[in-house]
Design a protein around this motif. Sequence first.
Motif, short mmCIF file in Angstrom:
data_model
loop_
_atom_site.label_atom_id
_atom_site.label_comp_id
_atom_site.label_asym_id
_atom_site.label_seq_id
_atom_site.Cartn_x
_atom_site.Cartn_y
_atom_site.Cartn_z
N GLU A 103 -13.24 77.65 92.45
CA GLU A 103 -12.68 76.53 91.68
C GLU A 103 -13.53 76.27 90.45
OE1 GLU A 103 -11.47 71.88 92.45
OE2 GLU A 103 -10.97 73.41 93.93
N SER A 104 -14.85 76.30 90.59
CA SER A 104 -15.73 76.12 89.44
C SER A 104 -15.51 77.24 88.43
CB SER A 104 -17.19 76.09 89.88
OG SER A 104 -17.42 75.00 90.73
N GLY A 105 -15.34 78.46 88.94
CA GLY A 105 -15.14 79.60 88.06
C GLY A 105 -13.87 79.50 87.24
N LEU A 106 -12.83 78.85 87.79
CA LEU A 106 -11.57 78.75 87.08
C LEU A 106 -11.44 77.45 86.28
CD1 LEU A 106 -9.16 80.22 89.78
CD2 LEU A 106 -9.68 81.18 87.54
N SER A 107 -12.51 76.63 86.29
CA SER A 107 -12.43 75.37 85.58
C SER A 107 -12.28 75.56 84.07
CB SER A 107 -13.68 74.53 85.87
OG SER A 107 -14.84 75.16 85.39
N PHE A 108 -12.53 76.80 83.58
CA PHE A 108 -12.42 77.03 82.14
C PHE A 108 -11.00 76.85 81.62
CE2 PHE A 108 -11.77 81.31 83.92
CZ PHE A 108 -10.65 81.74 83.23
N VAL A 109 -10.01 76.82 82.50
CA VAL A 109 -8.64 76.63 82.02
C VAL A 109 -8.30 75.16 81.84
CG1 VAL A 109 -7.90 78.74 83.18
CG2 VAL A 109 -7.56 76.53 84.32
N ALA A 110 -9.16 74.26 82.35
CA ALA A 110 -8.87 72.83 82.26
C ALA A 110 -8.62 72.42 80.82
CB ALA A 110 -10.03 72.03 82.85
N GLY A 111 -7.53 71.66 80.63
CA GLY A 111 -7.20 71.17 79.30
C GLY A 111 -6.29 72.07 78.50
N HIS A 112 -6.13 73.31 78.94
CA HIS A 112 -5.22 74.23 78.27
C HIS A 112 -3.83 74.13 78.89
CE1 HIS A 112 -8.30 76.19 75.86
NE2 HIS A 112 -9.07 76.26 76.94
N SER A 113 -2.81 74.43 78.12
CA SER A 113 -1.45 74.34 78.64
C SER A 113 -1.07 75.62 79.38
CB SER A 113 -0.46 74.10 77.50
OG SER A 113 -0.32 75.27 76.70
N VAL A 114 -0.15 75.48 80.31
CA VAL A 114 0.36 76.63 81.05
C VAL A 114 0.98 77.63 80.08
CG1 VAL A 114 2.01 77.39 82.80
CG2 VAL A 114 0.75 75.24 83.12
N ALA A 115 1.73 77.12 79.09
CA ALA A 115 2.38 78.00 78.12
C ALA A 115 1.35 78.79 77.31
CB ALA A 115 3.27 77.18 77.19
N GLU A 116 0.27 78.13 76.92
CA GLU A 116 -0.77 78.78 76.13
C GLU A 116 -1.44 79.90 76.91
OE1 GLU A 116 -4.75 77.40 73.62
OE2 GLU A 116 -4.06 76.19 75.32
N LEU A 117 -1.81 79.61 78.16
CA LEU A 117 -2.48 80.63 78.97
C LEU A 117 -1.55 81.79 79.30
CD1 LEU A 117 -5.45 80.61 80.09
CD2 LEU A 117 -4.65 78.48 79.07
N THR A 118 -0.26 81.50 79.47
CA THR A 118 0.70 82.56 79.74
C THR A 118 0.83 83.48 78.54
OG1 THR A 118 1.94 81.14 81.28
CG2 THR A 118 3.08 83.07 80.39
N ALA A 119 0.91 82.90 77.35
CA ALA A 119 0.99 83.71 76.13
C ALA A 119 -0.25 84.57 75.95
CB ALA A 119 1.20 82.80 74.91
N LEU A 120 -1.42 84.00 76.24
CA LEU A 120 -2.66 84.76 76.16
C LEU A 120 -2.66 85.90 77.17
CD1 LEU A 120 -5.48 82.10 75.72
CD2 LEU A 120 -4.89 83.95 74.15
N GLY A 121 -2.16 85.62 78.35
CA GLY A 121 -2.11 86.65 79.38
C GLY A 121 -1.30 87.86 78.95
#
Length: 293
Positions: A103-121
Amino acid sequence: MSLWRGRAKEPDLLATIAGEASAEAAFTLEQAQRPAPAVDLTAAAFFDVDNTMMMGASIFHFARGMAARKFFTSSDLAKFALQQVMFRVGGRESQDGIRNARESGLSFVAGHSVAELTALGEEIYDELMADKIWPGTRTLAQMHLDAGQRVWLVTATPVELAAIIARRLGLTGALGTVLESENGIYTGRLVGEMLHGPAKAHAVRALAATEGLDLRRCTAYSDSVNDVPMLSAVGTAVAVNPDSQLRDVAKERGWQVRDFRTGRRAARIGVPSVIGAGAIAGAVAAGLAARRR
């Protein structure tokens, strides 16, 4: 997805919550992607991703891509890497340790939108992942598709990224870790826990119930002894590029083994802590290089 926050934190309950949430997300994404309909409606295949379908760890490839885009500093990436080391080295001793480290390792996504992370993926898959798919494992997946069966990935990687990998490979969908979001923004928390170990088995069973699968007719593939619960949940288990412990289990239980690595590489990849350390080193190096630029 915050409705689980007030629930008890027992490991078994968290694994069940994670599995059910992953199955629900996989079903939703499958409907959105509209994959080709299956002909054999009661049989399916489930593939682990890291070191089974893909060389290395997908979450590290994703982290490297984010570092190159300066989504976090080198110190943030080092912290993420340290949490992954804790998970790799000490995760088997404590279920709480597994959850806290991941959970700590994935905390870097906090504050980013689902759409933004999907586009980056989508971008990062093309840059860092597409050429790391094991051809042999991809052929096994295609064999099931050609037989009219559905094929899902099952991975600790966030479900949105896992779904991208599945779609790019022409698979049915993916079961992955569900990250909590509120109004389309990631909170940095998990729904249940990482989709790891027993949670994968819960997810497979939950999806089978939703999709009407007969697990006795299903097949699962993995490289890791941590996935024995998932492999044991289906009628046919196959160890792909197995670590030494899984190879022993496969021999004892009469499971099939497929190894697409060669000599020295197979020995190196067979040690989980070495995989983690190598991937971490690459991720940190990429982050530092990006920061210098």
